[in-house]
Design a protein around this motif. Structure first.
Motif, PDB file in Angstrom:
ATOM      1  N   THR A 287       0.928  -1.094  -0.088  1.00 12.11           N
ATOM      2  CA  THR A 287       0.030  -0.124   0.104  1.00 12.11           C
ATOM      3  C   THR A 287       1.080   1.263   0.001  1.00 12.11           C
ATOM      4  OG1 THR A 287      -1.892  -1.065   1.228  1.00 12.11           O
ATOM      5  CG2 THR A 287      -1.876   1.163   1.462  1.00 12.11           C
ATOM      6  N   ILE A 288       0.688   2.156  -0.857  1.00 12.04           N
ATOM      7  CA  ILE A 288       1.425   3.349  -0.787  1.00 12.04           C
ATOM      8  C   ILE A 288       0.716   4.437  -0.559  1.00 12.04           C
ATOM      9  CG2 ILE A 288       3.037   4.854  -2.423  1.00 12.04           C
ATOM     10  CD1 ILE A 288       3.470   2.379  -4.116  1.00 12.04           C
ATOM     11  N   VAL A 289       1.052   5.465   0.255  1.00 15.40           N
ATOM     12  CA  VAL A 289       0.357   6.632   0.550  1.00 15.40           C
ATOM     13  C   VAL A 289       1.395   7.780   0.189  1.00 15.40           C
ATOM     14  CG1 VAL A 289      -0.215   7.855   2.400  1.00 15.40           C
ATOM     15  CG2 VAL A 289      -0.709   5.542   2.502  1.00 15.40           C
ATOM     16  N   ILE A 291       1.603  11.848   0.634  1.00 11.66           N
ATOM     17  CA  ILE A 291       1.269  13.282   1.324  1.00 11.66           C
ATOM     18  C   ILE A 291       1.916  14.387   0.713  1.00 11.66           C
ATOM     19  CG2 ILE A 291       0.659  14.588   3.541  1.00 11.66           C
ATOM     20  CD1 ILE A 291       0.396  12.182   5.133  1.00 11.66           C
ATOM     21  N   PHE A 300       2.002  10.740  -6.867  1.00  8.97           N
ATOM     22  CA  PHE A 300       0.373  10.225  -6.752  1.00  8.97           C
ATOM     23  C   PHE A 300      -0.113   9.318  -8.077  1.00  8.97           C
ATOM     24  CE2 PHE A 300      -0.310  14.607  -4.419  1.00  8.97           C
ATOM     25  CZ  PHE A 300      -0.587  13.908  -3.234  1.00  8.97           C
ATOM     26  N   ASP A 301       0.627   9.227  -8.954  1.00  5.25           N
ATOM     27  CA  ASP A 301       0.360   8.420  -9.938  1.00  5.25           C
ATOM     28  C   ASP A 301       0.439   6.828  -9.477  1.00  5.25           C
ATOM     29  OD1 ASP A 301      -0.520   7.624 -12.341  1.00  5.25           O
ATOM     30  OD2 ASP A 301       1.537   7.520 -13.266  1.00  5.25           O
ATOM     31  N   ILE A 302       1.478   6.555  -8.353  1.00  5.51           N
ATOM     32  CA  ILE A 302       1.510   5.149  -7.953  1.00  5.51           C
ATOM     33  C   ILE A 302       1.048   5.081  -6.709  1.00  5.51           C
ATOM     34  CG2 ILE A 302       3.621   4.721  -9.331  1.00  5.51           C
ATOM     35  CD1 ILE A 302       4.892   4.843  -6.537  1.00  5.51           C
ATOM     36  N   ALA A 303       0.467   6.262  -6.069  1.00  3.19           N
ATOM     37  CA  ALA A 303      -0.194   6.027  -4.580  1.00  3.19           C
ATOM     38  C   ALA A 303      -1.599   5.442  -4.410  1.00  3.19           C
ATOM     39  CB  ALA A 303      -0.192   7.380  -4.048  1.00  3.19           C
ATOM     40  N   ASP A 304      -1.939   4.680  -3.449  1.00  2.00           N
ATOM     41  CA  ASP A 304      -3.222   3.967  -3.308  1.00  2.00           C
ATOM     42  C   ASP A 304      -4.160   5.156  -2.600  1.00  2.00           C
ATOM     43  OD1 ASP A 304      -2.836   1.107  -4.092  1.00  2.00           O
ATOM     44  OD2 ASP A 304      -1.298   1.507  -2.723  1.00  2.00           O
ATOM     45  N   TYR A 305      -3.390   5.748  -1.691  1.00  4.56           N
ATOM     46  CA  TYR A 305      -4.150   6.774  -0.856  1.00  4.56           C
ATOM     47  C   TYR A 305      -3.315   8.082  -1.022  1.00  4.56           C
ATOM     48  CZ  TYR A 305      -6.716   2.976   1.186  1.00  4.56           C
ATOM     49  OH  TYR A 305      -7.396   1.603   1.179  1.00  4.56           O
ATOM     50  N   GLY A 306      -3.911   9.248  -1.191  1.00  7.05           N
ATOM     51  CA  GLY A 306      -3.283  10.541  -1.251  1.00  7.05           C
ATOM     52  C   GLY A 306      -3.810  11.655  -0.384  1.00  7.05           C
TER      53      GLY A 306
END
Ligand SMILES: Cc1cc2nc3c(=O)[nH]c(=O)nc-3n(C[C@H](O)[C@H](O)[C@H](O)COP(=O)(O)OP(=O)(O)OC[C@H]3O[C@@H](n4cnc5c(N)ncnc54)[C@H](O)[C@@H]3O)c2cc1C
Lengths: 328, 255
Positions: A287-289, A291, A300-306
């Motif tokens: 899981t990638i977050v 901020i 953000f292109d590879i984030a699950d949550y931003g």
């Protein structure tokens, strides 16, 4: 007339670099669409075994350019050898992986043909026989579509991961290996043996949770904020390159192409823009977050949550919330 | 030792980039600029080499009048003099054309070393230095992380992929492209800033008219997103943090 696609295969210590297969996949895809033959070139001395290995792929032939002076990589040696191979093979496109080695000699090679490279491409599209290459610019914030002007050969390098190595097609029978004794002029640089720095103190590849900080953290003092979050999560602290360059954290906490490659269950990126050299070190995390206050940041292109916003607002709250959850 | 440092001015890293009307580059009118990161390290390393071995550091920057900011800052940090390759459209040249013009601008100086950053943060070609070395007939090394100039031959440590390094030896004159983090960058002192005012800035206009181009940008655009990111908090970072903790617990199940 120039025709065909020539793909450069890189090797070190007796084995082929995995990006060589990505380059083969790229060249095959271009070749199929353009209706052109693809051949490969490998430089070396006593490396015919590797040339045979490449010959298993669907290629019209493999040129194995041999000279004693190609035993070890040097920009002078590789440039001389490749120049001769290209002048003999007369391809329309020369495709290479955008590795540190290629970055080191390929611009010099292209200069011998009065041009530069279309470097670090992430894809190529063909319409009406014209190839449009796409490159990332501004550290990943924008894409540029680029076309080649002028005479062949066109030199293009592809970013690691742009094509999948396992999609390089094998041939129904082995391609012919053409051994080409190649002349190499004076080699001015003397390489010593490659080495790794003394064993790293921290091995982040086993961490389950990583809190990584980037330039958005602003000062060394602020790192404490991220450390508190990492402590609440029972995770490790890591960083992007500029943080280690500034010596705010030791280099063995650096994630990326010149640092460690990690794949924790949870990766939290604080104030990291997401340049490719960072992404290659962490993109396989569970899981990638992210901020970041810039909504267009490539991370953000590879984030699950931003969270789009100020990390100094978000992180203390996140730390408290996580402590609450853990205490339940 | 005579060292030339090539420094490029690029858009500020935190600047919001807007695409121009033609869709071929960013709007530069109201942009803030800074020195390309690795070029700053190239300057620092050059100044340290001069302090150790004596000689002269000449900074060279190409572009419109605004690049004088980069030049003056380098002079304030300790560079001895400067060459400004001046012109309005020079920052959009192909790497081969740029290398040609820069090579012409510095050739007569007969430097012992040419130093530059390993790539620019805007176009990111990573080629100009290497092509210049070829045009000037010099050996080169890229992604350099340490320089030892004490001997007859130059020794440089290059960064390889994933934590590997390698030393190379080569004769001078040579061209090195420097990796960020090679040393800690100094600040300009007030004394340095005052001294810089008296230092020479030679302005030259590119001598070649034919600027061979081999690649042309058709358009630029924001990268297509490939992953569906769940954005939390709707611009409120604190609310986003509360929502995130809940998601990590109940949806991703990682805490
Ligand atoms: C050959 C080579 C090898 C490299 N190797 C590596 C490597 O191994 N690892 C690596 O990481 N990099 C590496 N790099 C460097 C890489 O290209 C980038 O320069 C680097 O990753 C950028 O780091 P960053 O994201 O921390 O900084 P920046 O790109 O400056 O990004 C900072 C981010 O913080 C955000 N921000 C600022 N303030 C706040 C705030 N208050 N709240 C929230 N967000 C904020 C900004 O919006 C921005 O997105 C390498 C480069 C090269 C050329």
């Amino acid at each position: 007339m120039s025709n065909g696609i020539l793909v450069f295969a890189e090797h070190r210590d007796g084995s082929l670099n995995k990006t060589s297969f990505e380059a083969i996949a790229a060249a095959q895809s271009l070749g199929a669409e353009l209706g052109q033959e693809v051949s490969a070139v490998l430089l070396g001395s006593g490396a015919s075994g590797l040339a045979e290995e490449i010959a298993a792929y669907a290629l019209s032939k493999v040129i194995y350019a041999e000279n004693e002076k190609l035993k070890e990589y040097t920009p002078d040696g590789y440039t001389d050898a490749m120049e001769r191979v290209i002048r003999a093979a007369d391809p329309q496109y020369v495709i290479m992986p955008h590795t540190y080695l290629v970055r080191d000699y390929a611009p010099k090679l292209a200069a011998r043909f009065g041009k530069g490279l279309i470097s670090d491409c992430i894809r190529a599209k063909i319409s009406d026989g014209v190839v449009t290459f796409t490159r990332r610019i501004f550290l990943g914030k924008m894409d540029a579509d680029v076309v080649s002007d002028g005479e062949p050969p066109v030199f293009a390098t592809f970013q690691s991961g742009a094509y999948r190595g396992d999609q390089a097609q094998k041939g129904s029978s082995a391609a012919q290996v053409e051994t080409m004794p190649v002349e190499v002029g004076e080699v001015r640089m003397k390489p010593e043996a490659p080495f790794q720095e003394v064993k790293q103190a921290v091995d982040l590849s086993k961490a389950d949770v990583i809190v990584a900080i980037g330039r958005g953290i602003k000062s060394k003092e602020n790192i404490e904020l991220a450390e508190k979050l990492a402590a609440a999560l029972g995770g490790d602290i890591a960083a992007s390159r500029p943080i280690c360059d500034a010596e705010w954290l030791p280099i063995d906490r650096q994630i990326g192409s010149s640092g460690q490659t990690v794949a924790p269950k949870l990766y939290i990126a604080l104030g990291i823009s997401g340049a490719i050299q960072h992404l290659v070190g962490m993109k396989n995390s569970g899981t990638i977050v992210a901020i970041n206050k810039d909504p267009e940041a490539p991370i953000f292109d590879i984030a699950d949550y931003g969270i789009v916003g100020d990390l100094f607002d978000a992180v203390p709250v996140l730390t408290e919330e996580i402590k609450k959850i853990k205490e339940q | 030792m005579k060292i030339i440092v090539l420094m490029k001015q690029v858009a500020n890293k935190d600047a919001i980039l807007r695409i121009n009307k033609e869709g071929t580059w960013i709007e530069e009118g109201d942009l803030s600029f800074e020195v390309n990161e690795s070029d700053g390290y190239a300057l620092e390393e050059s100044l340290r080499l001069k302090e150790k071995h004596g000689g002269e550091v000449i900074v060279c920057s190409m572009g419109p009048q605004r690049v004088k900011t980069v030049i003056k800052d380098a002079l304030a940090r300790g560079a001895d003099r400067a060459i400004h390759v001046s012109g309005d459209d020079l920052q959009h040249l192909s790497p081969y054309a740029a290398a040609n013009i820069l090579a012409d601008a510095v050739r007569d100086e007969q430097p012992d070393l040419i130093m530059t950053g390993l790539q620019s943060d805007d176009y990111g070609y990573a080629q100009t230095g290497v092509i210049m070395a070829e045009l000037l007939g010099m050996p080169h090394a890229t992604i350099v992380i340490e320089v030892d100039a004490s001997g007859e031959q130059l020794r440089v440590k290059r960064e390889l992929e994933s934590g590997w390094y390698q030393w190379y030896e080569m004769p001078k004159p040579a061209l090195l492209t420097i990796q960020s983090g090679i040393s800690q960058i100094r600040y300009a002192t007030l004394k340095g800033i005052m001294a810089a005012k008296k230092k020479e800035i030679k302005e030259v206009s590119p001598a070649i008219d034919a600027r061979p181009s081999h690649q042309r940008i058709e358009k630029i655009y924001l990268p297509e997103k490939t992953k569906q990111t769940q954005f939390l908090g709707n611009g409120d970072a604190k609310a986003g943090a509360v929502a995130l903790a809940e998601k990590l617990r109940n949806e991703a199940r990682v805490i």
